[in-house]
Design an enzyme around this catalytic site. Structure first.
Site, PDB file in Angstrom:
ATOM      1  CG  ASP A 147      -2.555  -9.604   3.015  1.00  0.00           C
ATOM      2  OD1 ASP A 147      -1.326  -8.821   3.099  1.00  0.00           O
ATOM      3  OD2 ASP A 147      -2.777 -10.480   3.587  1.00  0.00           O
ATOM      4  CG  ASN A 148       0.460  -5.244   3.699  1.00  0.00           C
ATOM      5  OD1 ASN A 148       1.032  -4.248   3.596  1.00  0.00           O
ATOM      6  ND2 ASN A 148       0.799  -6.328   3.112  1.00  0.00           N
ATOM      7  CB  ALA A 181       2.410  -0.832   4.805  1.00  0.00           C
ATOM      8  CB  THR A 182       2.702  -4.197   0.718  1.00  0.00           C
ATOM      9  OG1 THR A 182       3.094  -4.759   1.657  1.00  0.00           O
ATOM     10  CG2 THR A 182       3.289  -4.699  -0.593  1.00  0.00           C
ATOM     11  CB  CYS A 209      -1.249   7.883  -7.879  1.00  0.00           C
ATOM     12  SG  CYS A 209      -1.115   8.638  -6.148  1.00  0.00           S
ATOM     13  CB  CYS A 238      -5.347  10.536  -6.012  1.00  0.00           C
ATOM     14  SG  CYS A 238      -3.998  11.463  -6.585  1.00  0.00           S
ATOM     15  CB  CYS A 276      -8.554 -11.890   3.382  1.00  0.00           C
ATOM     16  SG  CYS A 276      -8.991 -10.860   2.120  1.00  0.00           S
ATOM     17  CB  CYS A 331      -2.026  13.421  -4.382  1.00  0.00           C
ATOM     18  SG  CYS A 331      -1.477  11.801  -4.285  1.00  0.00           S
ATOM     19  CB  CYS A 357       0.765  11.304  -8.219  1.00  0.00           C
ATOM     20  SG  CYS A 357      -0.827  11.870  -7.853  1.00  0.00           S
TER      21      CYS A 357
HETATM   22 ZN   LIG Z   1      -1.801  10.593  -6.256  1.00  0.00          ZN
END
Ligand SMILES: [Zn+2]
Length: 166
Positions: A44-45, A47-48, A87, A90, A103, A160, A163
């Site tokens: 839900d974030n 960063a992760t 990815c 991108c 949420c 990007c 990738c």
């Molecule tokens: Zn990418």
């Protein structure tokens, strides 16, 4: 974490679940992704999400990402085994301005999380079994309030930061 494992094993006792209760960093993510055939991002974030994406790009592991907030759902497949696959970064650059809406703050229409989760499971099983056409390269958007589903084509961003040089 253990409650989730117990609930899942009650439904399907033959599934082996390794429940980890720790904050994930890039090193840990990379280690887990290296041992995986596919990754489902149900976090839900931002960063992760970016951290999992980086690890999946590194190991060319397919990533099935889902998100739901209020009445809006999204599902994306990044089949990173394919050289031309975009990815997550991108689409949502790591240094992009992102308003973090969670949420827990904004709320989510309960059935939507079930729909998004089941769609992720469907895409994951198809990718693992090599069946049909995946959502790779498309972003599936569900406007639950107006019962409107649509897909938007997503292409690889040649600049990007995650990738482009892999
Ligand atoms: Zn990418």
């Amino acid at each position: 974490m253990d409650a989730a494992r117990l609930a899942l094993n009650a439904v399907n006792p033959e599934v082996e679940i390794a429940a980890l209760q720790s904050r994930i960093d890039f090193q840990a993510a990379e280690k887990l992704v290296a041992q995986s055939d596919l990754v489902l991002d149900c976090t839900d974030n931002f960063a992760t999400r970016q951290l999992l994406n980086r690890a999946c790009v590194e190991h060319r592991t397919p990533l099935v990402s889902g998100a739901a907030i209020r009445f809006d759902g999204q599902v994306m497949v990044f089949d990173l085994r394919k050289p031309d696959s975009p990815c997550y970064a991108c689409l949502f650059p790591e240094d992009g301005e992102v308003e973090e809406v969670q949420c827990s703050v904004m709320g989510v229409f309960a059935p939507l999380t079930g729909i998004v989760g089941a769609t992720q499971a469907l895409e994951a099983l198809k990718l693992l079994a090599g069946i049909g056409e995946s959502l790779s390269g498309r972003l599936l958007l569900l406007d639950a309030k107006n019962a409107d589903w649509r897909t938007v084509r997503v292409t690889r961003d040649s600049s990007c930061t995650v990738c482009a040089n892999r």
